[in-house]
Design a protein around this motif. Structure first.
Motif, PDB file in Angstrom:
ATOM      1  N   ILE A  81     -64.000 -55.803 -11.109  1.00 17.37           N
ATOM      2  CA  ILE A  81     -64.151 -57.135 -11.700  1.00 17.37           C
ATOM      3  C   ILE A  81     -63.008 -57.433 -12.661  1.00 17.37           C
ATOM      4  CG2 ILE A  81     -65.579 -58.432 -13.343  1.00 17.37           C
ATOM      5  CD1 ILE A  81     -68.014 -57.246 -11.863  1.00 17.37           C
ATOM      6  N   LYS A  82     -62.618 -56.426 -13.435  1.00 14.78           N
ATOM      7  CA  LYS A  82     -61.500 -56.605 -14.368  1.00 14.78           C
ATOM      8  C   LYS A  82     -60.240 -56.999 -13.598  1.00 14.78           C
ATOM      9  CE  LYS A  82     -59.191 -54.246 -18.194  1.00 14.78           C
ATOM     10  NZ  LYS A  82     -59.128 -53.034 -19.025  1.00 14.78           N
ATOM     11  N   ASN A  83     -59.962 -56.277 -12.515  1.00 13.65           N
ATOM     12  CA  ASN A  83     -58.773 -56.593 -11.710  1.00 13.65           C
ATOM     13  C   ASN A  83     -58.838 -58.009 -11.151  1.00 13.65           C
ATOM     14  OD1 ASN A  83     -57.656 -54.116 -12.178  1.00 13.65           O
ATOM     15  ND2 ASN A  83     -58.456 -53.191 -10.288  1.00 13.65           N
ATOM     16  N   GLU A  84     -60.020 -58.406 -10.670  1.00 10.92           N
ATOM     17  CA  GLU A  84     -60.175 -59.761 -10.130  1.00 10.92           C
ATOM     18  C   GLU A  84     -59.886 -60.812 -11.187  1.00 10.92           C
ATOM     19  OE1 GLU A  84     -63.766 -60.997  -7.879  1.00 10.92           O
ATOM     20  OE2 GLU A  84     -63.849 -58.890  -7.281  1.00 10.92           O
ATOM     21  N   LEU A  85     -60.415 -60.570 -12.407  1.00  7.99           N
ATOM     22  CA  LEU A  85     -60.204 -61.538 -13.492  1.00  7.99           C
ATOM     23  C   LEU A  85     -58.730 -61.611 -13.892  1.00  7.99           C
ATOM     24  CD1 LEU A  85     -63.356 -60.822 -15.708  1.00  7.99           C
ATOM     25  CD2 LEU A  85     -62.889 -62.900 -14.400  1.00  7.99           C
ATOM     26  N   ILE A  86     -58.071 -60.456 -13.913  1.00 10.64           N
ATOM     27  CA  ILE A  86     -56.644 -60.439 -14.261  1.00 10.64           C
ATOM     28  C   ILE A  86     -55.837 -61.190 -13.200  1.00 10.64           C
ATOM     29  CG2 ILE A  86     -54.601 -58.951 -14.487  1.00 10.64           C
ATOM     30  CD1 ILE A  86     -56.419 -56.930 -15.959  1.00 10.64           C
ATOM     31  N   CYS A 119     -56.460 -62.394 -23.088  1.00 13.40           N
ATOM     32  CA  CYS A 119     -57.768 -62.565 -23.715  1.00 13.40           C
ATOM     33  C   CYS A 119     -58.222 -64.010 -23.525  1.00 13.40           C
ATOM     34  CB  CYS A 119     -57.655 -62.225 -25.202  1.00 13.40           C
ATOM     35  SG  CYS A 119     -59.102 -62.664 -26.173  1.00 13.40           S
ATOM     36  N   PHE A 120     -59.470 -64.207 -23.090  1.00  8.93           N
ATOM     37  CA  PHE A 120     -59.978 -65.563 -22.827  1.00  8.93           C
ATOM     38  C   PHE A 120     -60.138 -66.384 -24.109  1.00  8.93           C
ATOM     39  CE2 PHE A 120     -62.182 -65.409 -18.424  1.00  8.93           C
ATOM     40  CZ  PHE A 120     -61.168 -64.603 -17.923  1.00  8.93           C
ATOM     41  N   ILE A 121     -60.271 -65.703 -25.231  1.00 10.94           N
ATOM     42  CA  ILE A 121     -60.471 -66.434 -26.491  1.00 10.94           C
ATOM     43  C   ILE A 121     -59.126 -66.748 -27.160  1.00 10.94           C
ATOM     44  CG2 ILE A 121     -61.394 -66.257 -28.853  1.00 10.94           C
ATOM     45  CD1 ILE A 121     -63.622 -66.777 -26.869  1.00 10.94           C
ATOM     46  N   TYR A 122     -58.314 -65.750 -27.401  1.00  9.36           N
ATOM     47  CA  TYR A 122     -57.054 -65.973 -28.112  1.00  9.36           C
ATOM     48  C   TYR A 122     -55.931 -66.392 -27.169  1.00  9.36           C
ATOM     49  CZ  TYR A 122     -59.538 -63.745 -31.953  1.00  9.36           C
ATOM     50  OH  TYR A 122     -60.466 -63.436 -32.910  1.00  9.36           O
ATOM     51  N   LEU A 123     -56.148 -66.219 -25.882  1.00 12.97           N
ATOM     52  CA  LEU A 123     -55.198 -66.637 -24.847  1.00 12.97           C
ATOM     53  C   LEU A 123     -53.840 -65.963 -24.928  1.00 12.97           C
ATOM     54  CD1 LEU A 123     -56.099 -70.457 -24.803  1.00 12.97           C
ATOM     55  CD2 LEU A 123     -56.902 -68.685 -23.240  1.00 12.97           C
ATOM     56  N   GLU A 124     -53.734 -64.898 -25.720  1.00  9.67           N
ATOM     57  CA  GLU A 124     -52.448 -64.196 -25.775  1.00  9.67           C
ATOM     58  C   GLU A 124     -52.402 -63.111 -24.703  1.00  9.67           C
ATOM     59  OE1 GLU A 124     -54.479 -61.357 -28.758  1.00  9.67           O
ATOM     60  OE2 GLU A 124     -54.984 -63.002 -27.407  1.00  9.67           O
ATOM     61  N   GLU A 125     -51.198 -62.878 -24.181  1.00  5.18           N
ATOM     62  CA  GLU A 125     -51.023 -61.806 -23.196  1.00  5.18           C
ATOM     63  C   GLU A 125     -51.179 -60.470 -23.924  1.00  5.18           C
ATOM     64  OE1 GLU A 125     -49.662 -61.888 -19.891  1.00  5.18           O
ATOM     65  OE2 GLU A 125     -49.442 -64.075 -19.697  1.00  5.18           O
ATOM     66  N   VAL A 126     -51.997 -59.599 -23.410  1.00  7.43           N
ATOM     67  CA  VAL A 126     -52.105 -58.270 -24.016  1.00  7.43           C
ATOM     68  C   VAL A 126     -52.014 -57.198 -22.937  1.00  7.43           C
ATOM     69  CG1 VAL A 126     -53.459 -58.978 -26.034  1.00  7.43           C
ATOM     70  CG2 VAL A 126     -54.632 -58.288 -23.958  1.00  7.43           C
ATOM     71  N   ASP A 127     -51.818 -55.990 -23.388  1.00  5.32           N
ATOM     72  CA  ASP A 127     -51.774 -54.868 -22.470  1.00  5.32           C
ATOM     73  C   ASP A 127     -53.136 -54.736 -21.781  1.00  5.32           C
ATOM     74  OD1 ASP A 127     -49.814 -52.224 -22.336  1.00  5.32           O
ATOM     75  OD2 ASP A 127     -51.899 -51.869 -21.706  1.00  5.32           O
ATOM     76  N   GLU A 164     -55.992 -52.987 -23.389  1.00  5.01           N
ATOM     77  CA  GLU A 164     -56.650 -53.578 -24.558  1.00  5.01           C
ATOM     78  C   GLU A 164     -57.730 -54.585 -24.177  1.00  5.01           C
ATOM     79  OE1 GLU A 164     -53.956 -55.120 -27.559  1.00  5.01           O
ATOM     80  OE2 GLU A 164     -52.520 -53.581 -26.949  1.00  5.01           O
ATOM     81  N   LEU A 165     -57.754 -54.966 -22.909  1.00  5.06           N
ATOM     82  CA  LEU A 165     -58.736 -55.965 -22.479  1.00  5.06           C
ATOM     83  C   LEU A 165     -60.070 -55.316 -22.137  1.00  5.06           C
ATOM     84  CD1 LEU A 165     -56.637 -58.377 -20.254  1.00  5.06           C
ATOM     85  CD2 LEU A 165     -57.670 -58.889 -22.475  1.00  5.06           C
ATOM     86  N   GLN A 166     -61.130 -55.852 -22.725  1.00  5.27           N
ATOM     87  CA  GLN A 166     -62.468 -55.345 -22.441  1.00  5.27           C
ATOM     88  C   GLN A 166     -63.194 -56.384 -21.602  1.00  5.27           C
ATOM     89  OE1 GLN A 166     -63.800 -54.888 -26.484  1.00  5.27           O
ATOM     90  NE2 GLN A 166     -62.367 -53.231 -26.886  1.00  5.27           N
ATOM     91  N   ILE A 167     -63.979 -55.910 -20.671  1.00  8.87           N
ATOM     92  CA  ILE A 167     -64.732 -56.839 -19.843  1.00  8.87           C
ATOM     93  C   ILE A 167     -66.084 -57.098 -20.523  1.00  8.87           C
ATOM     94  CG2 ILE A 167     -65.345 -54.891 -18.333  1.00  8.87           C
ATOM     95  CD1 ILE A 167     -65.633 -56.907 -16.096  1.00  8.87           C
ATOM     96  N   ASP A 168     -66.451 -58.356 -20.638  1.00  6.26           N
ATOM     97  CA  ASP A 168     -67.690 -58.689 -21.342  1.00  6.26           C
ATOM     98  C   ASP A 168     -68.493 -59.712 -20.541  1.00  6.26           C
ATOM     99  OD1 ASP A 168     -69.507 -58.506 -23.434  1.00  6.26           O
ATOM    100  OD2 ASP A 168     -68.666 -60.230 -24.462  1.00  6.26           O
ATOM    101  N   LEU A 191     -61.806 -59.893 -22.923  1.00  5.31           N
ATOM    102  CA  LEU A 191     -61.621 -60.121 -24.350  1.00  5.31           C
ATOM    103  C   LEU A 191     -60.818 -58.981 -24.957  1.00  5.31           C
ATOM    104  CD1 LEU A 191     -65.259 -61.159 -25.382  1.00  5.31           C
ATOM    105  CD2 LEU A 191     -63.331 -62.678 -24.936  1.00  5.31           C
ATOM    106  N   CYS A 192     -59.940 -59.314 -25.920  1.00  4.15           N
ATOM    107  CA  CYS A 192     -59.306 -58.244 -26.690  1.00  4.15           C
ATOM    108  C   CYS A 192     -60.369 -57.714 -27.651  1.00  4.15           C
ATOM    109  CB  CYS A 192     -58.090 -58.768 -27.439  1.00  4.15           C
ATOM    110  SG  CYS A 192     -58.483 -59.912 -28.766  1.00  4.15           S
ATOM    111  N   GLY A 193     -60.138 -56.581 -28.262  1.00  3.83           N
ATOM    112  CA  GLY A 193     -61.121 -55.960 -29.140  1.00  3.83           C
ATOM    113  C   GLY A 193     -61.546 -56.888 -30.261  1.00  3.83           C
ATOM    114  N   SER A 194     -60.576 -57.598 -30.814  1.00  6.53           N
ATOM    115  CA  SER A 194     -60.859 -58.463 -31.946  1.00  6.53           C
ATOM    116  C   SER A 194     -61.738 -59.650 -31.540  1.00  6.53           C
ATOM    117  CB  SER A 194     -59.519 -58.905 -32.548  1.00  6.53           C
ATOM    118  OG  SER A 194     -59.635 -60.140 -33.163  1.00  6.53           O
TER     119      SER A 194
END
Ligand SMILES: [Zn+2]
Ligand SMILES: [Zn+2]
Length: 244
Positions: free
Chosen positions: A103-108, A115-123, A126-130, A151-154
């Motif tokens: 699912i993570k791969n599909e979303l990426i 991150c869907f909230i901050y919209l910044e590109e991250v490694d 660092e992305l968690q599936i929620d 989502l990123c951790g933050s």
């Protein structure tokens, strides 16, 4: 009450797979007696903070529902029992790690590595599936990519805090309320945790940090807080567009 009989095999297997001492004690108690009261949690198992005990159990993918019973002193106290444990859910959950990776791969692939909230590109790491709609409101959804978000951790912590303080998470438990919430669909929402607010999280990075520093200086020279100053600039721009 012997609720054991009615539980799906996959769910029992999931229960048995829990090895951590405290959640295991709680799970075994519910398997045996059908429910556990906050009084029992404290007195028999030394869990002085019942919501944490419930969270420990839920973290293993085991849904709990809260209800009220009469305690030994005649007052109403909370008790926990297993939530909806429909068979399909747990057979699909057994292979969970592989599925969540998929699912993570599909979303990426669909939305990019951000991150869907901050919209910044991250490694990617660092992305968690929620869950878009918290597990506590609607249980485990169909394992389709669009029922989940990255989502990123933050952002994940911010979402958890906000959802846990939302009446819908705590008592109402109406899925449709989450469907129009910022924390489930930041791209299209009408409220945030049932509050009539809108938000934008802005991040300046790289070369843009300089713009932020200038913003900060100007705000300070006008004796204004940065968010207030930014809102004024935006308002001016929007009014100008209307006037044109
Ligand atoms: Zn979640
Ligand atoms: Zn929510």
């Amino acid at each position: 009450m012997d609720s054991h009989q009615n539980l799906p095999d996959d769910f029992i297997k999931l229960c048995q797979s829990v090895t951590a001492k405290r959640p295991k004690a709680v799970i075994n108690h519910i398997l045996q007696y059908g429910f556990i009261t906050t009084e029992e949690l404290k007195e028999r198992y030394g869990y002085n903070h019942p919501p944490r005990a419930a969270r420990d159990v839920r973290e293993h993918g085991i849904p709990l529902e809260t209800f009220r019973v009469t305690g030994s002193d005649g007052r109403k106290i909370a008790a926990y029992k297993f939530g909806n444990v429909a068979k399909t859910r747990f057979s699909r959950l057994s292979g969970r790690t592989g599925l969540s990776k998929q699912i993570k791969n599909e979303l990426i692939n669909k939305y990019g590595c951000k991150c869907f909230i901050y919209l910044e590109e991250v490694d990617e790491r660092e992305l968690q599936i929620d869950h878009r709609v918290p597990f506590e409101v609607d249980g485990e959804p169909e394992l389709e990519a669009d029922n989940f978000m990255l989502l990123c951790g933050s952002a994940n912590r911010a979402k958890s805090w906000s959802c846990e303080h939302c009446e819908n998470w705590r008592s109402i438990k109406d899925k449709s309320i989450c469907l129009s919430c910022y924390w489930a669909y930041p791209e299209n929402y009408t409220h945030i945790a049932m509050r009539q607010v809108r938000r934008i999280d802005l991040i300046w990075q790289g070369e843009n940090v300089e713009i932020y520093e200038r913003l900060k200086q100007q705000a300070a020279s006008l004796n204004k807080e940065i968010p207030e100053f930014i809102k004024e600039i935006i308002e001016r721009e929007i009014r100008r567009n209307i006037d044109d």
